[in-house]
Design an enzyme around this catalytic site. Structure first.
Site, PDB file in Angstrom:
ATOM      1  CG  ASN A 163      19.193 -34.732  -8.672  1.00  0.00           C
ATOM      2  OD1 ASN A 163      18.942 -33.533  -8.791  1.00  0.00           O
ATOM      3  ND2 ASN A 163      18.749 -35.644  -9.531  1.00  0.00           N
ATOM      4  CG  ASN A 211     -22.394   0.865   6.454  1.00  0.00           C
ATOM      5  OD1 ASN A 211     -22.523   0.348   7.558  1.00  0.00           O
ATOM      6  ND2 ASN A 211     -22.023   2.114   6.299  1.00  0.00           N
ATOM      7  CG  ASN A 248       2.996 -39.113   2.886  1.00  0.00           C
ATOM      8  OD1 ASN A 248       2.381 -39.488   1.886  1.00  0.00           O
ATOM      9  ND2 ASN A 248       2.734 -37.992   3.509  1.00  0.00           N
ATOM     10  NE  ARG A 307     -26.656  -0.361   5.534  1.00  0.00           N
ATOM     11  CZ  ARG A 307     -26.230   0.749   6.138  1.00  0.00           C
ATOM     12  NH1 ARG A 307     -26.075   1.853   5.445  1.00  0.00           N
ATOM     13  NH2 ARG A 307     -25.975   0.755   7.433  1.00  0.00           N
TER      14      ARG A 307
HETATM   15  C1  UD1 Z   1     -23.579   4.732  13.313  1.00  0.00           C
HETATM   16  C2  UD1 Z   1     -23.895   6.072  13.985  1.00  0.00           C
HETATM   17  C3  UD1 Z   1     -23.626   7.178  12.981  1.00  0.00           C
HETATM   18  C4  UD1 Z   1     -22.199   7.113  12.465  1.00  0.00           C
HETATM   19  C5  UD1 Z   1     -21.878   5.727  11.914  1.00  0.00           C
HETATM   20  C6  UD1 Z   1     -20.413   5.629  11.643  1.00  0.00           C
HETATM   21  C7  UD1 Z   1     -25.696   5.622  15.554  1.00  0.00           C
HETATM   22  C8  UD1 Z   1     -27.119   5.745  15.827  1.00  0.00           C
HETATM   23  N1  UD1 Z   1     -25.265   6.095  14.374  1.00  0.00           N
HETATM   24  O1  UD1 Z   1     -24.496   4.559  12.264  1.00  0.00           O
HETATM   25  O2  UD1 Z   1     -23.843   8.454  13.592  1.00  0.00           O
HETATM   26  O3  UD1 Z   1     -22.009   8.101  11.467  1.00  0.00           O
HETATM   27  O4  UD1 Z   1     -22.228   4.707  12.877  1.00  0.00           O
HETATM   28  O5  UD1 Z   1     -20.067   4.406  11.058  1.00  0.00           O
HETATM   29  O6  UD1 Z   1     -24.944   5.128  16.377  1.00  0.00           O
HETATM   30  N2  UD1 Z   1     -24.597  -2.371  16.630  1.00  0.00           N
HETATM   31  C9  UD1 Z   1     -24.871  -3.199  17.698  1.00  0.00           C
HETATM   32  N3  UD1 Z   1     -26.131  -3.291  18.155  1.00  0.00           N
HETATM   33  C10 UD1 Z   1     -27.170  -2.589  17.616  1.00  0.00           C
HETATM   34  C11 UD1 Z   1     -26.887  -1.727  16.520  1.00  0.00           C
HETATM   35  C12 UD1 Z   1     -25.590  -1.641  16.045  1.00  0.00           C
HETATM   36  O7  UD1 Z   1     -23.968  -3.847  18.221  1.00  0.00           O
HETATM   37  O8  UD1 Z   1     -28.293  -2.710  18.109  1.00  0.00           O
HETATM   38  C13 UD1 Z   1     -23.205  -2.306  16.131  1.00  0.00           C
HETATM   39  C14 UD1 Z   1     -23.074  -2.791  14.710  1.00  0.00           C
HETATM   40  O9  UD1 Z   1     -22.789  -4.173  14.679  1.00  0.00           O
HETATM   41  C15 UD1 Z   1     -21.914  -1.949  14.186  1.00  0.00           C
HETATM   42  C16 UD1 Z   1     -21.994  -0.664  15.008  1.00  0.00           C
HETATM   43  O10 UD1 Z   1     -22.806  -0.944  16.119  1.00  0.00           O
HETATM   44  O11 UD1 Z   1     -20.673  -2.573  14.437  1.00  0.00           O
HETATM   45  C17 UD1 Z   1     -22.600   0.499  14.223  1.00  0.00           C
HETATM   46  O12 UD1 Z   1     -23.916   0.147  13.844  1.00  0.00           O
HETATM   47  P1  UD1 Z   1     -24.542   0.511  12.444  1.00  0.00           P
HETATM   48  O13 UD1 Z   1     -25.911  -0.015  12.375  1.00  0.00           O
HETATM   49  O14 UD1 Z   1     -23.599   0.160  11.353  1.00  0.00           O
HETATM   50  O15 UD1 Z   1     -24.617   2.126  12.598  1.00  0.00           O
HETATM   51  P2  UD1 Z   1     -24.662   3.155  11.436  1.00  0.00           P
HETATM   52  O16 UD1 Z   1     -26.019   3.181  10.831  1.00  0.00           O
HETATM   53  O17 UD1 Z   1     -23.521   2.976  10.526  1.00  0.00           O
HETATM   54 CA    CA Z   2     -22.035   1.310  10.128  1.00  0.00          CA
END
Ligand code: UD1
Ligand code: CA
Length: 469
Positions: free
Chosen positions: A395, A244, A404, A27
């Protein structure tokens, strides 16, 4: 057979931290991994690392995937090598899979695992400490940091049972209509018993809706197994805002500045003519009775003293400014030091360890690089001073340039005390001008000038008559 640790021993378990940072962040609509986008001048991941380090954990693991090398570098700039472990999640199959990627390092550890998200950057260490405290007090297997949001869209919802205890988490894409009405959300920040987490993680299955493995399925499994899942409802929702998209990033940037400015006004006694137009990084310190004019940008590791004036359009980064300094409009100052009672600008540029000693002055269109301008010395107009050391009460006339660079090397110019450099003097470095010396206007100085000596040169010659045609 692995044994469940007996709960009373959680008191003295050491802390490990796992930061999830493998996702791309679709996103953001960016070629750059989300955690590399900058907030307050630093990548998101760096903020999370700094907070993590403040908890003095045994080890910090970072799960990397998208742009793993760049993310590792960003982490490396913030944390020591010994303290950090990297785990590669090759394919981003969800947060449950991301945690599982660190299995070999963590599954057998008797520790408490604090899980942080690389995209939740302004969480405070104090808040995490309270989360950990509650986790210990309640001898929980898992404690989830939650907040209530007016608009919970996008987040996992915390579903409580009839006794208001934790039941499960319903993700946005998977939840029922009723579940999605709940305004208490999962911040994505948790404290787990490490061993139990990895035992339960073996049991989660992909979401039928998204095909991802959800870490958020683990707490419900723990509960079904008779473990305590505790909820820590935090009152500052902004602090756990996940980023996000770019609009949320900009909102958070503004929030950081707003909070810093408010603190500077109320706690440090700094005046702002128009606080809304100003950007001040969270680490910037400013002294009493300093006035900040509209459209000023102060960032990085910058310290400004008491009773200064910073006029409009000025940007200062990683610099130290003493007391009673006046910085006129539209100056750019980076990696530099300005002592008490100096005046700078308008439209001056200090960079690369430029230093102005007490009461020195630089004026319009003067650039200083790796140069010391001594006590009470002045360069008031149109100059370039690079790789130079200039003494006291000297000055520098308008248009003076330290030449330089000879095409290969940067060379030094040394100018003594009480010197008068005439307008438009070219100082061809390396060159030294002794104390009390003077140069005439337009002089090109190629050889050292001894003390108390006047040097002139390159006078114009009248060579022929010209006609206008
Ligand atoms: C997640 C939570 C959600 C919570 C929200 C809070 C889950 C399933 N959902 O959703 O309940 O309200 O965070 O911000 O956990 N990441 C990885 N590997 C992956 C997927 C994600 O490292 O395979 C990392 C992302 O880089 C990020 C973090 O995990 O830093 C959260 O992932 P993201 O996809 O943003 O989760 P949300 O949909 O926001
Ligand atoms: Ca997130």
């Amino acid at each position: 057979m692995e044994q469940s640790p007996n709960s009373s021993s959680t008191d003295n378990l050491s802390i490990d931290i796992l930061i999830l940072a493998a996702g791309l962040g679709t996103r953001m609509r960016s070629n750059k991994a989300k955690v590399l986008h900058e907030l307050d001048g630093k990548p998101l991941i760096a903020h999370v690392c700094r907070t993590a380090a403040a908890l003095a954990p045994e080890k910090i693991f970072v799960v990397v995937g998208h742009q793993a090398d760049e993310v590792k570098q960003a982490v490396g700039r913030e944390l020591g090598e010994e303290q950090t472990g990297f785990v590669l999640q090759k394919e981003q199959l969800g947060t449950g899979d991301a945690v599982d990627a660190a299995r070999e390092f963590l599954q057998d550890k008797d520790s408490m695992l604090v899980i942080l998200s690389g995209d939740v950057p302004i969480i405070r260490a104090e808040t995490l400490a309270s989360l950990i405290q509650q986790h210990r007090n309640q001898k929980a297997a898992c404690t989830i940091l939650t907040v209530e949001l007016k608009d919970p869209t996008g987040y996992g919802r915390i579903i409580r049972d009839e006794n208001k205890k934790f039941s499960h988490i319903a993700e946005q894409k998977d939840g029922s209509k009723d579940e999605l009405k709940v305004r208490e959300i999962n911040s994505g920040i948790y404290c787990f018993n490490t061993r139990l987490l990895y035992q339960m993680l073996k049991q989660i299955t992909p979401s039928p809706v998204t095909g991802e493995y959800y870490l958020t399925d683990v707490p419900a499994l723990l509960r079904e197994n008779g473990e305590t899942v505790s909820l820590y409802l935090h009152n500052d929702a902004r602090e756990v805002s996940g980023i996000n998209n770019r609009a949320e990033l900009a909102d958070l940037e503004r929030l950081v500045h707003r909070r810093t400015i408010k603190n500077l006004m109320l706690e440090s006694g700094v005046s702002f003519i128009d606080p809304k137009s100003v950007c001040i990084g969270a680490d910037v310190r400013i002294g009493r009775d300093t006035v900040i004019y509209p459209n000023v940008y102060l960032e990085g590791d910058t310290v400004i003293g008491d009773e200064c004036e910073i006029r409009s359009g000025t940007r200062i980064k990683d610099s130290k400014v003493g007391n009673g300094v006046i910085i006129q409009d539209n100056c750019l100052i980076t990696d530099s030091e300005i002592e008490n009672d100096c005046t700078v600008g308008p439209m001056a540029h200090l960079r690369g360890q430029a230093k102005m000693e007490e009461g020195a002055k630089i004026g319009n269109f003067v650039e200083m690089k790796k140069t010391v301008l001594g006590k009470g010395s002045k360069a008031s107009h149109l100059s370039y001073l690079g790789d130079a050391t200039i003494g006291e009460n000297t000055n520098i006339g308008a248009g003076t340039i330290t030449c330089n660079y000879d095409g290969k090397n940067k060379n030094k110019t040394v100018i003594g005390n009480n010197v008068k450099i005439g307008s438009d003097t070219m100082l061809v470095a390396p060159v030294t001008v002794g104390d009390g010396a003077m140069t005439g206007a337009g002089t090109v100085v190629r050889k050292d000038i001894p003390e108390n000596t006047l040097a002139v040169g390159q006078p114009a010659r009248n060579i022929r008559k010209v006609t206008s045609e």
